[in-house]
Design a protein around this motif. Sequence first.
Motif, PDB file in Angstrom:
ATOM      1  N   ILE A 134       0.861  -1.179   0.000  1.00 38.09           N
ATOM      2  CA  ILE A 134       0.000   0.000   0.000  1.00 38.09           C
ATOM      3  C   ILE A 134       0.898   1.230   0.000  1.00 38.09           C
ATOM      4  O   ILE A 134       1.685   1.435   0.930  1.00 38.09           O
ATOM      5  CB  ILE A 134      -0.919   0.024   1.237  1.00 38.09           C
ATOM      6  N   TYR A 135       0.781   2.031  -1.042  1.00 42.56           N
ATOM      7  CA  TYR A 135       1.643   3.197  -1.208  1.00 42.56           C
ATOM      8  C   TYR A 135       0.786   4.460  -1.285  1.00 42.56           C
ATOM      9  O   TYR A 135      -0.435   4.411  -1.152  1.00 42.56           O
ATOM     10  CB  TYR A 135       2.509   3.042  -2.463  1.00 42.56           C
ATOM     11  N   SER A 136       1.411   5.592  -1.523  1.00 40.52           N
ATOM     12  CA  SER A 136       0.651   6.845  -1.588  1.00 40.52           C
ATOM     13  C   SER A 136       1.288   7.828  -2.555  1.00 40.52           C
ATOM     14  O   SER A 136       2.473   7.712  -2.894  1.00 40.52           O
ATOM     15  CB  SER A 136       0.544   7.482  -0.201  1.00 40.52           C
TER      16      SER A 136
ATOM     17  N   VAL B 226       7.973   9.373  -8.014  1.00 38.36           N
ATOM     18  CA  VAL B 226       7.638   8.877  -6.679  1.00 38.36           C
ATOM     19  C   VAL B 226       6.954   7.516  -6.765  1.00 38.36           C
ATOM     20  O   VAL B 226       7.295   6.579  -6.025  1.00 38.36           O
ATOM     21  CB  VAL B 226       6.721   9.882  -5.949  1.00 38.36           C
ATOM     22  N   ILE B 227       5.995   7.391  -7.663  1.00 39.00           N
ATOM     23  CA  ILE B 227       5.260   6.136  -7.809  1.00 39.00           C
ATOM     24  C   ILE B 227       6.167   5.037  -8.356  1.00 39.00           C
ATOM     25  O   ILE B 227       6.137   3.893  -7.884  1.00 39.00           O
ATOM     26  CB  ILE B 227       4.033   6.330  -8.717  1.00 39.00           C
TER      27      ILE B 227
ATOM     28  N   GLN C 229       8.202   3.449  -5.771  1.00 39.96           N
ATOM     29  CA  GLN C 229       7.435   2.573  -4.890  1.00 39.96           C
ATOM     30  C   GLN C 229       7.115   1.246  -5.571  1.00 39.96           C
ATOM     31  O   GLN C 229       7.143   0.187  -4.934  1.00 39.96           O
ATOM     32  CB  GLN C 229       6.149   3.269  -4.451  1.00 39.96           C
ATOM     33  N   LEU C 230       6.837   1.299  -6.857  1.00 40.55           N
ATOM     34  CA  LEU C 230       6.505   0.074  -7.592  1.00 40.55           C
ATOM     35  C   LEU C 230       7.741  -0.759  -7.899  1.00 40.55           C
ATOM     36  O   LEU C 230       7.668  -1.997  -7.939  1.00 40.55           O
ATOM     37  CB  LEU C 230       5.785   0.423  -8.902  1.00 40.55           C
ATOM     38  N   TYR C 231       8.867  -0.101  -8.145  1.00 40.21           N
ATOM     39  CA  TYR C 231      10.103  -0.790  -8.537  1.00 40.21           C
ATOM     40  C   TYR C 231      11.276  -0.303  -7.703  1.00 40.21           C
ATOM     41  O   TYR C 231      12.243   0.271  -8.241  1.00 40.21           O
ATOM     42  CB  TYR C 231      10.386  -0.548 -10.030  1.00 40.21           C
ATOM     43  N   PRO C 232      11.247  -0.497  -6.396  1.00 42.35           N
ATOM     44  CA  PRO C 232      12.322   0.026  -5.538  1.00 42.35           C
ATOM     45  C   PRO C 232      13.708  -0.505  -5.905  1.00 42.35           C
ATOM     46  O   PRO C 232      14.703   0.228  -5.791  1.00 42.35           O
ATOM     47  CB  PRO C 232      11.901  -0.438  -4.133  1.00 42.35           C
TER      48      PRO C 232
END
Length: 379
Positions: free
Chosen positions: A348-350, A368-369, A372-375
Amino acid sequence: MRKKIVSAVLGTAMFATVVTGCAGSQSGQAAETTAQTEAATLQSAETTVAESKEAAAQTTAAKSQETAETTAQAEAAGDYEPVTITLNLQRSGLGENVEYTFTEMPTHIVASGDQMADLFFDLGLEANMAGYTKGSCWSLVSDYPARDLVPQLTEPGKGITSLSKEELLATNCDFLVGWDSVFSDKNFSSEFCNENGIAMYFPYVCSDHATFEDLYKDYEVLGQIFKVEDVAEKKVQAMKETLEKVRETLGEDAYANPVKVFVYDSGEEAPFTACQGMPGDILKLAGGISIFDDIEAGWATPSWEEVVVRDPDVILILDYNGDVEKKTEFLKTNDATKDLRAVKEGRIYSACCADMQGSAGSAGTVEVIAKQLYPEQFQ
């Protein structure tokens, strides 16, 4: 002191609108005092290692004054080249499109919401702003000193439509920017705006099928209207460079096999979520795709049952005003979502709600996204 003429065409009818604005005058003594203050501020900034927020605000104020003076000089010299735009009011059935021809520069902008206001802050047009509203969804990531200098017309959480017509007119507004609903008959209709010399602007980026190209178009058009074309071009180029860096970092496989994302904006009985349009484009450029990408609208309210069936890989909560924790707790305890794979795996991200709609920070939101999806790609 000034009158500016805006020609408008509604459907096949032609009418002229007079947009009025007022500008204050300074006495010689006040002008001299202002110049001394600005000089003192500049000297302090040069000798200070870390400029404080107050100093930054003073610098912005000086810049605003300089911009206003330059604008006044250009208009006095008759250097303003007319600009024609088309306002799309067909999207929500509010009437035929309206065509405006600006013969002078608007000087009293009112912006509805952070999404809209940030466009003008980003272009350095705070000197032309009479006020703005933060609305219910504001940016927690943008940092423009002008935010503290331009009047907020309502308390945070309330939108432009909470203002009365008299309150709006009291700002001497000659340029109103907002979603198309702002210009509906129950709010500030096209008839009301035309009668009171207010040019309406519904951003291209707010359409149901918008992409970053439409955001670039808004920068181009606003740059032309307010004669900051060079600034607009630089801002657009910076966005393109950010997006290109993300693409190079992710690689083509991420775009060929995107992560399935459920965007949770709000709603408990049923979720309000992002589908296509600008939020959909942001997701795709970040290597994701909305689980409701098949809905031909920017935003929609499907059922929780549909969310469960589509089984998202991750959930992206849209941050309105620091409410991510509250929304996360709801998803973890809601009967319809608590057993979702994304919830159980803690994926769960934001992201900033205002920038997901299309604004100055949208390219940064893609990054930013993506992180989060591909750290692992950004380590």
